[in-house]
Motif scaffolding. Structure first.
Motif, mmCIF file in Angstrom:
data_model
loop_
_atom_site.group_PDB
_atom_site.id
_atom_site.type_symbol
_atom_site.label_atom_id
_atom_site.label_comp_id
_atom_site.label_asym_id
_atom_site.label_seq_id
_atom_site.Cartn_x
_atom_site.Cartn_y
_atom_site.Cartn_z
ATOM 1 N N THR A 24 0.584 -15.960 -7.360
ATOM 2 C CA THR A 24 -0.232 -14.889 -6.818
ATOM 3 C C THR A 24 -1.717 -14.917 -7.860
ATOM 4 N N ILE A 25 -2.524 -14.960 -7.092
ATOM 5 C CA ILE A 25 -4.165 -15.112 -7.396
ATOM 6 C C ILE A 25 -5.083 -14.157 -7.203
ATOM 7 N N PRO A 26 -5.537 -13.212 -8.125
ATOM 8 C CA PRO A 26 -6.593 -12.297 -7.734
ATOM 9 C C PRO A 26 -7.932 -13.253 -7.655
ATOM 10 N N ALA A 27 -8.885 -12.755 -7.009
ATOM 11 C CA ALA A 27 -10.159 -13.626 -6.569
ATOM 12 C C ALA A 27 -11.542 -12.359 -6.406
ATOM 13 N N ARG A 28 -12.630 -12.660 -7.045
ATOM 14 C CA ARG A 28 -13.689 -11.948 -6.578
ATOM 15 C C ARG A 28 -14.958 -12.973 -6.617
ATOM 16 N N VAL A 111 11.028 -15.984 -8.503
ATOM 17 C CA VAL A 111 10.079 -15.861 -9.719
ATOM 18 C C VAL A 111 8.665 -15.719 -9.236
ATOM 19 N N ILE A 112 8.123 -15.092 -9.942
ATOM 20 C CA ILE A 112 6.574 -14.472 -9.538
ATOM 21 C C ILE A 112 5.786 -15.247 -10.728
ATOM 22 N N MET A 113 4.523 -15.944 -10.382
ATOM 23 C CA MET A 113 3.946 -16.792 -11.170
ATOM 24 C C MET A 113 2.318 -16.154 -10.814
ATOM 25 N N THR A 114 1.396 -16.123 -11.840
ATOM 26 C CA THR A 114 0.185 -15.679 -11.622
ATOM 27 C C THR A 114 -0.829 -16.863 -12.049
ATOM 28 N N THR A 115 -1.880 -16.801 -11.563
ATOM 29 C CA THR A 115 -3.067 -17.708 -12.005
ATOM 30 C C THR A 115 -4.461 -16.998 -11.651
ATOM 31 N N ASP A 116 -5.590 -17.609 -11.895
ATOM 32 C CA ASP A 116 -6.788 -17.016 -11.599
ATOM 33 C C ASP A 116 -7.650 -17.815 -10.687
ATOM 34 N N ALA A 117 -8.369 -17.353 -10.093
ATOM 35 C CA ALA A 117 -9.217 -18.175 -8.947
ATOM 36 C C ALA A 117 -10.400 -19.028 -9.601
ATOM 37 N N ASP A 118 -10.406 -19.059 -10.922
ATOM 38 C CA ASP A 118 -11.424 -20.032 -11.419
ATOM 39 C C ASP A 118 -10.755 -20.956 -12.324
ATOM 40 N N ALA A 192 -1.563 -14.958 -23.976
ATOM 41 C CA ALA A 192 -0.772 -14.137 -23.010
ATOM 42 C C ALA A 192 -1.699 -13.757 -21.935
ATOM 43 N N ALA A 193 -2.150 -14.767 -21.219
ATOM 44 C CA ALA A 193 -3.204 -14.685 -20.149
ATOM 45 C C ALA A 193 -2.818 -14.643 -18.631
ATOM 46 N N GLY A 194 -3.252 -13.761 -17.772
ATOM 47 C CA GLY A 194 -2.691 -13.958 -16.589
ATOM 48 C C GLY A 194 -2.983 -15.310 -15.922
ATOM 49 N N ALA A 195 -4.067 -15.935 -16.382
ATOM 50 C CA ALA A 195 -4.292 -17.414 -15.882
ATOM 51 C C ALA A 195 -2.960 -18.150 -15.755
ATOM 52 N N SER A 196 -2.023 -17.800 -16.618
ATOM 53 C CA SER A 196 -0.645 -18.643 -16.507
ATOM 54 C C SER A 196 0.467 -17.722 -17.073
ATOM 55 N N LEU A 197 1.081 -17.020 -16.168
ATOM 56 C CA LEU A 197 2.274 -16.346 -16.503
ATOM 57 C C LEU A 197 3.286 -16.663 -15.457
ATOM 58 N N ALA A 198 4.730 -16.588 -15.728
ATOM 59 C CA ALA A 198 5.793 -16.628 -14.807
ATOM 60 C C ALA A 198 6.817 -15.688 -15.275
ATOM 61 N N ALA A 236 3.675 -24.375 -24.173
ATOM 62 C CA ALA A 236 2.554 -25.533 -24.145
ATOM 63 C C ALA A 236 2.695 -26.256 -23.070
ATOM 64 N N ARG A 237 3.880 -26.601 -22.329
ATOM 65 C CA ARG A 237 4.025 -27.324 -21.278
ATOM 66 C C ARG A 237 3.606 -26.861 -20.005
ATOM 67 N N ALA A 238 3.709 -25.429 -19.630
ATOM 68 C CA ALA A 238 3.197 -24.962 -18.595
ATOM 69 C C ALA A 238 1.730 -24.792 -18.806
ATOM 70 N N HIS A 239 0.604 -25.405 -18.231
ATOM 71 C CA HIS A 239 -0.675 -25.312 -18.433
ATOM 72 C C HIS A 239 -1.609 -25.167 -17.325
ATOM 73 N N VAL A 240 -2.653 -24.683 -17.548
ATOM 74 C CA VAL A 240 -3.578 -24.540 -16.315
ATOM 75 C C VAL A 240 -5.281 -24.911 -17.026
ATOM 76 N N ILE A 241 -6.082 -25.346 -16.133
ATOM 77 C CA ILE A 241 -7.405 -25.828 -16.657
ATOM 78 C C ILE A 241 -8.106 -24.680 -16.173
#
Length: 346
Positions: A24-28, A111-118, A192-198, A236-241
Motif C-alpha cells: 500500500t502506497i499513499p501519494a500526493r 501480509v500488508i506492507m506499506t511504503t511511500d510514493a517518494d 518505525a516509518a510508514g515508508a517500510s512497514l510489514a 536492517a535487511r528490509a530497506h527502502v531508499i
C-alpha cells in the motif's frame, strides 16, 4: 479481515486473483517519482499480490502516470483517488483507505506492507519482510536516504547527523545490554516509518488499524501493536531508499528534519532520543518487565502502566546541543553496565 469498505473512486488493474501480499502506497503530487516507486514495488512483489496506490488531494499527474504504468506493465493493483479528504486527515487516512480497499482481495494470513510514493523498495524487500515475519508480527524496515540526492545537500546536514547517529547507536547498545529482545536481535534500529512497514492482518485488526493522523500515524500504529503484545522487529535487511527533498508533502517527517538541520541553529533531534539517565532507566525497567512477563500482552500492558506511573520517564524533546552534553554521560554509563540474561522466546 473486517474493515470498512473504501467508497473512493477506484480503478483496478491486472488479474482478479487473491493476494498473499498487499503493498500500500499513499501519494500526493508525486508525478515525478511515482513510476519508479511502482516499478520497484512490482519487482520486489514478484506477482505474489497487488499494489494499492491511494492518491490524496493530488493536483498533478500522479494518477494519470500511475494509470499509464499499470496499463503498460500489466501489474495487478488498484488506484484510489480522494480529492477532498476531511480537514486534518492526510497520509494516515490514505494508508487506512488503501488497506480497506484491498481487504476483500486478501487470502487468510495475508501480509500488508506499506511504503511511500517518494521511496523505492529494495529488490528483496518483500522477501526480507516475509522472512522477518517468521519470528515477528510487525516489521519496521530501514529507511535509507538516496545517496545521490544526499550528496547534493549542504554539508552541515552530514556534520550534525554524525552526533545524532552516535547517540542513536549508543542508545541501541544500552537497550541491547539491559533489554535484549529475542525477536529483535542485532542488527536493529529504532525507526518505525510508514515508508517500510510489514504486518499480518491479525495485527491490523487487533490494533484497530492505522489512524487517520496527518503525521505520526506510523509510530502510533507500531506503538499500539507493541502495547497489544505483538512482536516488533526493527529490520536492517528490509530497506527502502527515500528522497532527500527539503519540502515534503506533510509537515515534519524526513523533509522537515533535513530542513531544520540547515536552517535552525539548534534543531530538535529524533523524538526517541532521551537524556542519558532516562535512557538507562527506561531500558532497565523495560528489561525487568520483559523478563518477568509470561507473554507479549502482559508485557504490553505492564509497559503502558510503567509509562503512565513513572514520572522520571516523561518525555521531553532534545535538541542537538543537548546531545553534546549527554553523549559522554551515556557513554560513561554504558561502560559500567553489566549485560543481563536474555529471556528465550516461547
Amino acid at each position: 479481515m473486517r474493515q470498512q469498505n473504501s467508497d473512493l473512486p477506484r480503478q483496478e488493474f491486472g488479474t482478479a486473483s487473491a493476494w498473499a501480499v498487499a503493498v500500500t502506497i499513499p501519494a500526493r503530487n508525486e508525478a515525478r517519482r511515482i513510476v519508479p516507486c511502482l516499478e520497484a514495488a512490482a519487482t520486489s512483489l514478484k506477482g505474489r499480490g497487488g499494489i494499492v496506490l491511494a492518491v490524496n488531494k493530488s493536483a498533478d499527474e500522479t494518477v494519470a502516470r500511475a494509470r499509464a504504468w499499470f496499463e503498460a506493465s500489466g501489474a495487478t493493483g488498484m488506484i484510489l483517488n480522494e480529492q477532498s479528504p476531511p480537514p486534518g486527515r492526510g497520509v494516515g487516512r490514505a494508508r487506512r483507505q488503501a488497506v480497506a480497499a484491498c481487504a476483500h482481495r486478501l487470502v487468510p494470513g495475508a501480509v500488508i506492507m506499506t511504503t511511500d510514493a517518494d521511496s523505492r523498495v529494495a529488490g528483496d524487500w518483500v522477501d526480507a519482510n516475509l522472512a522477518e515475519l517468521t519470528r515477528a508480527d510487525l516489521v519496521c524496515g530501514a529507511v535509507l536516504p538516496d545517496a545521490e540526492e544526499f550528496a547534493k545537500l549542504p554539508a552541515t546536514i552530514g556534520r550534525r547527523g554524525v552526533l545524532e547517529g552516535e547517540y542513536m547507536a549508543l542508545t541501541l547498545a544500552v537497550r541491547q545490554r539491559l533489554d535484549p529482545v529475542p525477536h529483535d536481535p542485532e542488527p536493529t534500529h529504532l525507526n518505525a516509518a510508514g515508508a517500510s512497514l510489514a504486518f499480518t492482518t491479525d495485527v491490523y485488526r487487533d490494533t484497530g488499524g492505522i489512524s487517520d493522523f496527518e503525521t505520526g500515524e506510523d509510530r502510533a500504529f507500531v506503538l499500539a501493536a507493541e502495547r497489544r503484545g505483538w512482536r516488533i522487529r526493527h529490520s536492517a535487511r528490509a530497506h527502502v531508499i527515500t528522497t532527500c527533498r527539503l519540502n515534503g508533502r506533510t509537515s515534519g517527517g524526513m523533509a522537515g528534519a533535513l530542513r531544520a538541520r540547515i536552517t535552525e541553529a539548534d534543531p530538535f533531534v529524533d523524538e526517541l532520543l532521551e537524556p542519558a539517565v532516562q535512557t538507562i532507566l527506561r531500558a532497565r525497567m523495560q528489561g525487568s518487565i520483559r523478563r518477568r512477563c509470561n507473554d507479549g500482552l502482559e508485557f504490553g500492558e505492564a509497559l503502558a502502566q510503567m509509562e503512565e506511573s513513572t514520572a522520571e520517564l516523561a518525555r521531553s524533546r532534545l535538541r542537538l546541543s543537548d546531545l553534546h552534553r549527554e553523549l559522554p554521560l551515556l557513554a560513561a554509563a554504558f561502560a559500567e553496565l553489566e549485560p543481563v540474561a536474555e529471556r528465550k522466546s516461547a
